[in-house]
Scaffold this motif. Structure first.
Motif, mmCIF file in Angstrom:
data_model
loop_
_atom_site.group_PDB
_atom_site.id
_atom_site.type_symbol
_atom_site.label_atom_id
_atom_site.label_comp_id
_atom_site.label_asym_id
_atom_site.label_seq_id
_atom_site.Cartn_x
_atom_site.Cartn_y
_atom_site.Cartn_z
ATOM 1 N N ASP A 12 0.813 -1.215 0.000
ATOM 2 C CA ASP A 12 0.000 0.000 0.000
ATOM 3 C C ASP A 12 0.845 1.262 0.000
ATOM 4 O O ASP A 12 0.319 2.354 -0.198
ATOM 5 N N ASP A 13 2.139 1.128 0.243
ATOM 6 C CA ASP A 13 3.000 2.299 0.336
ATOM 7 C C ASP A 13 4.235 2.079 -0.526
ATOM 8 O O ASP A 13 5.328 1.820 -0.033
ATOM 9 N N ILE A 14 4.051 2.158 -1.854
ATOM 10 C CA ILE A 14 5.153 2.032 -2.795
ATOM 11 C C ILE A 14 5.521 3.431 -3.273
ATOM 12 O O ILE A 14 4.666 4.154 -3.796
ATOM 13 N N ARG A 15 6.772 3.814 -3.064
ATOM 14 C CA ARG A 15 7.225 5.152 -3.449
ATOM 15 C C ARG A 15 7.860 5.107 -4.847
ATOM 16 O O ARG A 15 8.982 4.608 -5.001
ATOM 17 N N PRO A 16 7.174 5.634 -5.852
ATOM 18 C CA PRO A 16 7.731 5.604 -7.214
ATOM 19 C C PRO A 16 9.097 6.262 -7.317
ATOM 20 O O PRO A 16 9.966 5.798 -8.055
ATOM 21 N N GLU A 17 9.312 7.356 -6.541
ATOM 22 C CA GLU A 17 10.590 8.059 -6.649
ATOM 23 C C GLU A 17 11.746 7.198 -6.134
ATOM 24 O O GLU A 17 12.871 7.293 -6.636
ATOM 25 N N VAL A 18 11.462 6.336 -5.151
ATOM 26 C CA VAL A 18 12.503 5.432 -4.646
ATOM 27 C C VAL A 18 12.743 4.309 -5.652
ATOM 28 O O VAL A 18 13.891 3.952 -5.954
ATOM 29 N N PRO A 54 -0.955 -13.361 -2.875
ATOM 30 C CA PRO A 54 -2.125 -12.989 -3.668
ATOM 31 C C PRO A 54 -2.247 -11.479 -3.869
ATOM 32 O O PRO A 54 -2.690 -11.025 -4.935
ATOM 33 N N VAL A 55 -1.850 -10.705 -2.869
ATOM 34 C CA VAL A 55 -1.901 -9.246 -3.004
ATOM 35 C C VAL A 55 -0.902 -8.782 -4.057
ATOM 36 O O VAL A 55 -1.228 -7.980 -4.944
ATOM 37 N N LEU A 56 0.336 -9.288 -3.976
ATOM 38 C CA LEU A 56 1.351 -8.915 -4.952
ATOM 39 C C LEU A 56 0.913 -9.307 -6.362
ATOM 40 O O LEU A 56 1.038 -8.503 -7.308
ATOM 41 N N PHE A 57 0.391 -10.501 -6.520
ATOM 42 C CA PHE A 57 -0.044 -10.973 -7.839
ATOM 43 C C PHE A 57 -1.173 -10.093 -8.386
ATOM 44 O O PHE A 57 -1.195 -9.763 -9.575
ATOM 45 N N GLY A 58 -2.089 -9.702 -7.512
ATOM 46 C CA GLY A 58 -3.196 -8.853 -7.939
ATOM 47 C C GLY A 58 -2.773 -7.453 -8.321
ATOM 48 O O GLY A 58 -3.499 -6.751 -9.047
ATOM 49 N N ARG A 59 -1.599 -7.040 -7.852
ATOM 50 C CA ARG A 59 -1.112 -5.681 -8.138
ATOM 51 C C ARG A 59 -0.200 -5.635 -9.370
ATOM 52 O O ARG A 59 0.385 -4.583 -9.654
ATOM 53 N N LEU A 60 -0.053 -6.733 -10.086
ATOM 54 C CA LEU A 60 0.851 -6.742 -11.232
ATOM 55 C C LEU A 60 0.568 -5.627 -12.244
ATOM 56 O O LEU A 60 1.506 -4.960 -12.707
ATOM 57 N N PRO A 61 -0.690 -5.384 -12.620
ATOM 58 C CA PRO A 61 -0.935 -4.284 -13.569
ATOM 59 C C PRO A 61 -0.441 -2.939 -13.045
ATOM 60 O O PRO A 61 0.120 -2.140 -13.809
ATOM 61 N N GLU A 62 -0.626 -2.673 -11.747
ATOM 62 C CA GLU A 62 -0.145 -1.418 -11.167
ATOM 63 C C GLU A 62 1.380 -1.357 -11.196
ATOM 64 O O GLU A 62 1.961 -0.286 -11.445
ATOM 65 N N LEU A 63 2.023 -2.485 -10.947
ATOM 66 C CA LEU A 63 3.482 -2.499 -10.939
ATOM 67 C C LEU A 63 4.047 -2.286 -12.335
ATOM 68 O O LEU A 63 5.055 -1.578 -12.507
#
Length: 309
Positions: A219-225, A293-302
């Motif tokens: 829930d807290d991924i920093r794009p700049e990092v 399952p959370v990571l897999f579900g977030r693949l499009p966002e990643l």
């Protein structure tokens, strides 16, 4: 194990708890302080190439990469000079720190070190339904959660097996995560090289950048990092592979295999003499069953994150 060649001890060797796969001790002698790692050879997920990893470590250390000095390696034991530093929490690191990590990877990938082992991946196991049934039959505390996610785990296994890796393949650390890093005067020190080997470049960059750009969840991924790692890599002369799901398949595959390995340890129900304690294996299973399952579900966002510059 005979460690007398490291000098006269000035105190007892002390266990340092927290390892996910092996067991670590600190030994203080009149010759200095040493990290002595007892490798878990009883139920490793893959073979360990001690001499080859040691040669890579020596080359990396000689090239000035910030890491503990490698002292000795054998089939079951590693010795490094002890390094003082602050533990890196599972939280987004400072941008400057991430930029340096990217530079370290570029310098590591540029080393000319012979590696006699061909890069290969074992077939992705698809026995998640059977594992869930065994977990339920033996009353594992996480059995219900695994049963509820069986179809997701089967989908993850299919994704891992089918995802194309564009290359190039590089000789690298393969496991730069917060728990394998220290901060010394605000700068990174890379620990725990025993999983080093060949890996698709996108998988190494994606796993590293994502792991130090987020907190315990997603829930807290920093794009700049995240992008600071890639910028540091490019600034140090590294070329970036094309964007795509391959950037995250290694992280997913590694976590999937690690979860399954710990499930099997829990099903055996035996407190092994090496490797993580059984309680830590249960904790790792819960983390995988809930987090994968959370990571897999977030693949499009990643994948979108890769394009967000």
């Amino acid at each position: 194990m005979d460690l007398s060649w490291l000098g006269t001890p000035i105190g007892p060797m002390v266990r340092v708890h927290g390892g996910f796969a092996n067991r670590l001790y600190r030994l203080d002698t009149d010759q200095g302080s040493f990290a002595v790692k007892e490798l878990n050879l009883a139920d490793r997920r893959a073979g360990y190439h001690a001499e080859d990893v040691f040669r890579l470590e020596r080359a990396a250390f000689a090239a000035g990469i910030a890491m503990p000095e490698p002292i000795a390696a054998s089939a079951g034991m590693l010795v490094h000079r002890w390094v003082e530093g602050e533990k890196v929490p599972e939280a987004p690191v400072p941008v400057a720190y991430a930029f340096e990590v990217g530079g370290i990877l570029a310098r590591l990938h540029a080393l000319d070190v012979a590696w006699p082992h061909v890069a290969s991946e074992e077939p992705t196991p698809g026995d998640w339904r059977e594992l869930a049934a065994r977990a339920a039959a033996t009353g594992q505390p996480w059995a219900g959660e695994l049963q509820a996610q069986v179809e997701t785990f089967l989908a993850i296994a299919r994704f891992v097996g089918a995802c194309e890796r564009p290359g190039p393949v590089v000789l690298t650390h393969r496991d730069i995560q917060p728990w394998n890093l220290l901060s010394r005067a605000g700068r990174p020190v890379v620990l725990d090289w025993e999983l080093a080997g060949m890996l698709d470049l996108s998988g190494e960059l994606g796993s590293t950048a994502l792991s130090i750009a987020k907190g315990p969840g997603f829930d807290d991924i920093r794009p700049e990092v995240f992008h600071a790692v890639l910028d540091g890599y490019a600034a140090a002369g590294g070329g970036l592979p094309p964007p795509g799901p391959s950037w995250f398949v290694f992280m997913i595959s590694g976590w999937l295999g690690f979860t399954r390995w710990n499930i099997l340890r829990c099903l055996a129900g035996v407190e092994a003499s090496t490797g993580p304690e059984l309680a830590l294996s249960h904790e790792s299973v819960r983390g995988g069953v809930r987090g994968l399952p959370v990571l897999f579900g977030r693949l499009p966002e990643l994948e979108e994150l890769l394009l967000r510059r």
